[in-house]
Design a protein around this motif. Structure first.
Motif, PDB file in Angstrom:
ATOM      1  N   GLY A  74      18.832 -29.876 -38.565  1.00  0.00           N
ATOM      2  CA  GLY A  74      18.279 -28.899 -38.910  1.00  0.00           C
ATOM      3  C   GLY A  74      16.712 -28.906 -39.136  1.00  0.00           C
ATOM      4  N   VAL A  75      16.162 -30.026 -38.996  1.00  0.00           N
ATOM      5  CA  VAL A  75      14.730 -30.464 -39.522  1.00  0.00           C
ATOM      6  C   VAL A  75      14.206 -31.112 -38.275  1.00  0.00           C
ATOM      7  N   PRO A  76      13.070 -30.615 -37.762  1.00  0.00           N
ATOM      8  CA  PRO A  76      12.532 -31.612 -36.819  1.00  0.00           C
ATOM      9  C   PRO A  76      12.034 -32.974 -37.398  1.00  0.00           C
ATOM     10  N   SER A  77      12.224 -33.911 -36.401  1.00  0.00           N
ATOM     11  CA  SER A  77      12.270 -35.359 -36.554  1.00  0.00           C
ATOM     12  C   SER A  77      11.078 -36.001 -35.932  1.00  0.00           C
ATOM     13  N   VAL A  78      10.493 -37.015 -36.649  1.00  0.00           N
ATOM     14  CA  VAL A  78       9.399 -37.905 -36.040  1.00  0.00           C
ATOM     15  C   VAL A  78      10.037 -39.204 -36.157  1.00  0.00           C
ATOM     16  N   VAL A 140      17.163 -29.172 -33.643  1.00  0.00           N
ATOM     17  CA  VAL A 140      18.694 -29.451 -33.091  1.00  0.00           C
ATOM     18  C   VAL A 140      18.856 -30.960 -32.520  1.00  0.00           C
ATOM     19  N   GLY A 141      17.841 -31.565 -32.512  1.00  0.00           N
ATOM     20  CA  GLY A 141      17.999 -32.878 -32.044  1.00  0.00           C
ATOM     21  C   GLY A 141      17.673 -33.211 -30.775  1.00  0.00           C
ATOM     22  N   ARG A 142      16.793 -32.157 -30.034  1.00  0.00           N
ATOM     23  CA  ARG A 142      16.459 -32.360 -28.515  1.00  0.00           C
ATOM     24  C   ARG A 142      15.188 -33.113 -28.552  1.00  0.00           C
ATOM     25  N   HIS A 143      15.134 -34.073 -27.790  1.00  0.00           N
ATOM     26  CA  HIS A 143      13.969 -34.900 -27.614  1.00  0.00           C
ATOM     27  C   HIS A 143      12.773 -34.000 -27.046  1.00  0.00           C
ATOM     28  N   VAL A 144      11.621 -33.707 -27.483  1.00  0.00           N
ATOM     29  CA  VAL A 144      10.873 -32.835 -26.907  1.00  0.00           C
ATOM     30  C   VAL A 144       9.432 -33.595 -26.778  1.00  0.00           C
ATOM     31  N   ILE A 159      -0.083 -32.364 -33.164  1.00  0.00           N
ATOM     32  CA  ILE A 159       1.066 -32.629 -32.708  1.00  0.00           C
ATOM     33  C   ILE A 159       2.093 -32.274 -33.485  1.00  0.00           C
ATOM     34  N   PHE A 160       2.239 -32.632 -34.772  1.00  0.00           N
ATOM     35  CA  PHE A 160       3.269 -32.598 -35.773  1.00  0.00           C
ATOM     36  C   PHE A 160       3.360 -31.141 -36.042  1.00  0.00           C
ATOM     37  N   ARG A 161       2.232 -30.572 -36.216  1.00  0.00           N
ATOM     38  CA  ARG A 161       2.171 -29.064 -36.432  1.00  0.00           C
ATOM     39  C   ARG A 161       3.038 -28.249 -35.498  1.00  0.00           C
ATOM     40  N   SER A 162       2.666 -28.737 -34.183  1.00  0.00           N
ATOM     41  CA  SER A 162       3.667 -27.831 -33.159  1.00  0.00           C
ATOM     42  C   SER A 162       4.799 -28.170 -33.218  1.00  0.00           C
ATOM     43  N   LEU A 163       5.315 -29.310 -33.734  1.00  0.00           N
ATOM     44  CA  LEU A 163       6.525 -29.616 -33.687  1.00  0.00           C
ATOM     45  C   LEU A 163       7.310 -28.990 -34.807  1.00  0.00           C
ATOM     46  N   SER A 164       6.660 -28.988 -35.904  1.00  0.00           N
ATOM     47  CA  SER A 164       7.319 -28.120 -36.904  1.00  0.00           C
ATOM     48  C   SER A 164       7.393 -26.471 -36.829  1.00  0.00           C
ATOM     49  N   GLY A 166       7.818 -25.251 -33.966  1.00  0.00           N
ATOM     50  CA  GLY A 166       8.803 -25.169 -32.811  1.00  0.00           C
ATOM     51  C   GLY A 166       8.034 -24.768 -31.476  1.00  0.00           C
ATOM     52  N   THR A 167       6.860 -25.122 -31.402  1.00  0.00           N
ATOM     53  CA  THR A 167       6.075 -24.718 -30.121  1.00  0.00           C
ATOM     54  C   THR A 167       5.699 -25.770 -28.954  1.00  0.00           C
ATOM     55  N   LEU A 168       6.185 -27.132 -29.588  1.00  0.00           N
ATOM     56  CA  LEU A 168       6.028 -28.234 -28.747  1.00  0.00           C
ATOM     57  C   LEU A 168       7.217 -28.260 -27.642  1.00  0.00           C
ATOM     58  N   ALA A 169       6.682 -28.155 -26.429  1.00  0.00           N
ATOM     59  CA  ALA A 169       7.445 -28.098 -25.033  1.00  0.00           C
ATOM     60  C   ALA A 169       7.892 -29.322 -24.905  1.00  0.00           C
ATOM     61  N   GLN A 170       9.095 -29.363 -23.980  1.00  0.00           N
ATOM     62  CA  GLN A 170       9.673 -30.626 -23.680  1.00  0.00           C
ATOM     63  C   GLN A 170       8.634 -31.319 -22.926  1.00  0.00           C
ATOM     64  N   SER A 171       8.467 -32.531 -22.919  1.00  0.00           N
ATOM     65  CA  SER A 171       7.650 -33.326 -22.130  1.00  0.00           C
ATOM     66  C   SER A 171       8.115 -34.722 -21.896  1.00  0.00           C
ATOM     67  N   GLY A 172       9.440 -34.975 -22.469  1.00  0.00           N
ATOM     68  CA  GLY A 172       9.691 -36.404 -22.179  1.00  0.00           C
ATOM     69  C   GLY A 172      11.246 -36.390 -22.455  1.00  0.00           C
TER      70      GLY A 172
END
Length: 172
Positions: A74-78, A140-144, A159-164, A166-172
């Protein structure tokens, strides 16, 4: 000449004898002496307690960071793919921590996948990445996203700001 050396010998014996027989005053023999040192003892105990608290807190934080099963909680992960004997990995970790200092608790979680452990090796193999790599996962644990190599905290923060956010698109 013989008399002089006898006198010197006698003086030495007398001095040694009186030094051994002199009454010794025990340290902190009075209540006043004890109370004078009580503050020092209290400060020492507080310092030891603080060091102990910091050490326990650091160990607990290290254990939590190493728990990569928390990905998708439930929390974005680095997640850093990390070799503890690698100086370049240590630089990446410092820059990552500096960037994460710009976020509130609970906004992002930092996890460390140690490649010396089975779980860490499995995660690195699953995504085909070497150490000195950051894997970014949404809540939700999807690699983005994947970040390879050492990056400055100024590069990592947006980059972390866009991850937190929820705007970071799938790229990998």
């Amino acid at each position: 000449m013989k008399k002089a050396s006898n006198r010197v010998r006698e003086r030495r014996k007398k001095a040694a004898s009186s030094a051994h027989n002199a009454p010794l005053k025990p340290a902190n023999s009075s209540r006043r002496d004890f109370m004078g040192n009580a503050a020092t003892y209290g400060l020492g105990a507080a310092a030891l307690g603080g060091v102990g608290y910091w050490a326990v807190d650091s160990v607990i934080a290290g254990i939590a960071e190493g728990d990569i099963s928390r990905i998708g909680n439930g929390v974005p992960s680095v997640v850093q793919i990390h070799d503890p004997q690698c100086s370049v990995c240590a630089r990446l970790m410092r820059q990552t921590r500096n960037a994460l200092d710009n976020f509130d608790d609970g906004e992002l979680q930092f996890l460390v996948a140690n490649i010396k452990s089975g779980e860490g090796r499995e995660l690195a193999a699953k995504y085909g990445v070497p150490h000195v790599t950051l894997l970014l996962f949404n809540k939700v644990g999807r690699h983005v996203h994947t970040i390879s190599g050492v990056q400055s905290s100024d590069v990592l923060t947006p980059i972390f700001r866009s991850l937190s956010g929820g705007t970071l698109a799938q790229s990998g």
